[in-house]
Design a protein around this motif. Structure first.
Motif, short mmCIF file in Angstrom:
data_model
loop_
_atom_site.label_atom_id
_atom_site.label_comp_id
_atom_site.label_asym_id
_atom_site.label_seq_id
_atom_site.Cartn_x
_atom_site.Cartn_y
_atom_site.Cartn_z
N VAL A 1 1.33 8.62 12.53
CA VAL A 1 1.62 7.96 11.63
C VAL A 1 3.00 8.48 10.68
CG1 VAL A 1 1.03 6.80 9.26
CG2 VAL A 1 -0.62 6.73 11.37
N LYS A 2 2.91 9.71 10.62
CA LYS A 2 3.98 10.58 10.03
C LYS A 2 5.31 10.33 10.79
CE LYS A 2 5.00 14.79 7.67
NZ LYS A 2 4.38 16.19 7.15
N ARG B 54 6.65 6.84 10.70
CA ARG B 54 7.31 6.50 9.48
C ARG B 54 8.74 7.19 9.41
NH1 ARG B 54 5.35 5.51 3.91
NH2 ARG B 54 6.82 6.29 2.55
N HIS C 38 3.29 -7.38 4.51
CA HIS C 38 2.32 -7.22 3.50
C HIS C 38 1.87 -8.49 2.82
CE1 HIS C 38 3.00 -2.97 4.15
NE2 HIS C 38 4.58 -3.16 3.67
N PRO D 116 0.64 -1.07 -0.03
CA PRO D 116 0.00 0.15 0.01
C PRO D 116 0.86 1.30 -0.06
CG PRO D 116 -0.54 -1.58 1.86
CD PRO D 116 0.62 -2.04 1.19
N PRO D 117 0.47 2.37 -0.78
CA PRO D 117 1.35 3.49 -1.05
C PRO D 117 1.76 4.04 0.49
CG PRO D 117 -0.17 3.60 -2.57
CD PRO D 117 -0.67 2.22 -1.67
N ALA D 118 0.69 4.15 1.44
CA ALA D 118 0.97 4.75 2.71
C ALA D 118 1.98 3.96 3.50
CB ALA D 118 -0.50 4.57 3.54
N LEU D 119 2.36 2.72 3.30
CA LEU D 119 3.35 1.89 4.09
C LEU D 119 4.52 1.71 3.11
CD1 LEU D 119 1.00 -0.46 5.55
CD2 LEU D 119 1.90 1.35 6.56
N SER D 120 4.48 2.23 1.99
CA SER D 120 5.79 1.91 0.84
C SER D 120 6.84 2.67 1.35
CB SER D 120 5.14 2.27 -0.56
OG SER D 120 6.44 2.28 -1.19
N CYS E 232 2.36 -0.88 10.70
CA CYS E 232 1.69 -1.79 9.89
C CYS E 232 0.52 -2.19 10.78
CB CYS E 232 2.38 -2.82 9.43
SG CYS E 232 3.55 -2.28 7.91
N GLU F 55 -3.04 10.99 11.96
CA GLU F 55 -2.16 11.49 10.81
C GLU F 55 -0.89 11.78 11.28
OE1 GLU F 55 -5.26 12.47 11.56
OE2 GLU F 55 -6.53 11.61 10.25
#
Length: 361
Positions: free
Chosen positions: A273-274, A277, A334, A18-22, A243, A270
């Motif tokens: 999460v940022k 990451r 994933h 998923p892009p958010a976890l890429s 994740c 949000e």
């Protein structure tokens, strides 16, 4: 360039992320590899889970392969002898089952069962041969794993492993008490606890039987080696947090870096999460720097003597597998059904768990 290029391994195609976890840097700079023993590893661990009564036949059939526990270990410990990798994979599968029992004991309010298991695991760690036929499958399975792991290196390594896992058991007990009390640890408290509940030092210890070499303390405490080791483990733990955040929010968890940031730093979801990451990406960048330092350290060790060459080769092998943590952890999250919360009938109850607790009904 990999630090240890002479491994016997196979490349492995992976799932979409998923892009958010890429993390493009992982996909570009950390090629995924899989130990060639993996097909037999998967089959043998499936049999072991049944023999140890850690999962029912129906759950093994439905979920064991899809949970990808053997894929995870086969991507970490490249170059390990087959019997070492098998012992590690069975132990890892046990660890996941233990983690699920711990979670269910919290969810269903079973403190007596948890404390009994905690006491028994401490005892089994100190005298595993005496617990091979214990009535609780988790205790017997743990004892079986420990006996096998203790057979590869010397008494010093065994004592170190035991010391580290006693600490892991107590960290799980702290997590149990936090959860039943609704205590969300501060960010710093969480980071310290996480290094033990994730078992950082255990996975690092297991690099050594995989390399067939017990590293001296001077190597393990070398600043560059230690930095690289902790970075690969922190990456794994914090990427897991990233994740598993939806899974853990659904299950009213209090142990996740994102949850600590929300609760104690006033961040919105949000924002947390940022921030998680950012920390994950920082681990990758810093590891690439630390890796170069460890390679230079290995060159200094390789001083022309036979012992120096052997030790330097072991250091490079361990470093190479630290590198493999990044790709294997990344793809595991994933591919494993453990994190596919949206596919569960009940988002708070994984379909592969056993809700019963041995020792308390």
């Amino acid at each position: 360039m990999p630090a240890f290029s002479q491994s016997t391994s196979t490349t492995y195609t992976s799932a979409l992320v998923p892009p958010a976890l890429s993390l493009p840097v992982i996909e570009a700079e950390f090629p995924r590899q899989l130990h060639p023993y993996w097909p037999r590893l998967q089959e043998n661990t499936r049999v072991w889970l049944l023999e140890m009564r850690l999962m029912s036949a129906a759950k093994v059939e439905a979920y064991a392969d899809g949970l990808c526990y053997t894929d995870l270990m086969a991507g970490f410990y490249i170059g390990a002898p087959d019997e070492v990798l098998q012992a590690i994979a069975d132990y890892s599968a046990w660890f996941f089952v233990w983690d699920d029992r711990h979670d269910r004991d919290v969810i269903h309010g079973r403190p007596v069962a948890w404390q009994l298991l905690r006491t028994r695991l401490h005892a089994a760690l100190d005298s595993p041969k005496e617990h091979l036929y214990h009535q609780d499958p988790l205790v017997a399975g743990f004892a079986d794993s420990v006996v096998r792991l203790y057979s590869f290196l010397g008494e010093g390594w065994n004592a170190r492993f035991a010391e580290h896992f006693h600490t892991v058991i107590e960290a799980y007990d702290q997590e149990f008490r936090n959860r039943v009390s609704g205590i969300v640890p501060t960010v710093e408290e969480y980071l310290e606890l996480r290094r033990n509940t994730f078992a950082h030092w255990i996975w690092l210890d297991l690099l050594e039987p995989s390399a067939e070499y017990e590293l001296p303390i001077a190597v393990r405490e070398n600043p560059a080696y230690r930095r690289a080791a902790l970075l690969c483990q922190d990456f794994a733990a914090w990427y897991n947090d990233l994740c598993s955040l939806p899974k853990e929010i659904a299950g009213d968890e209090v142990h996740n870096l994102g949850i600590s940031l929300i609760h104690h730093e006033g961040m919105r979801l949000e924002e947390s999460v940022k921030e998680v990451r950012r920390r994950v990406e920082e681990c990758v960048t810093e590891f690439l720097d630390a890796e170069k330092e460890v390679l230079r350290y290995a060159e200094r060790i390789d001083n022309g003597s036979a012992r120096g060459a052997e030790l330097a080769a072991a250091v490079r092998a361990c470093l190479f597998n630290m590198r493999n943590w990044f790709s294997s952890v990344y793809w595991f999250h994933h591919e494993s059904g453990r994190y596919m919360v949206d596919s569960w009938d009940d988002r708070t109850t994984p379909p592969y768990v056993n809700n019963e607790a041995a020792g308390e009904k």
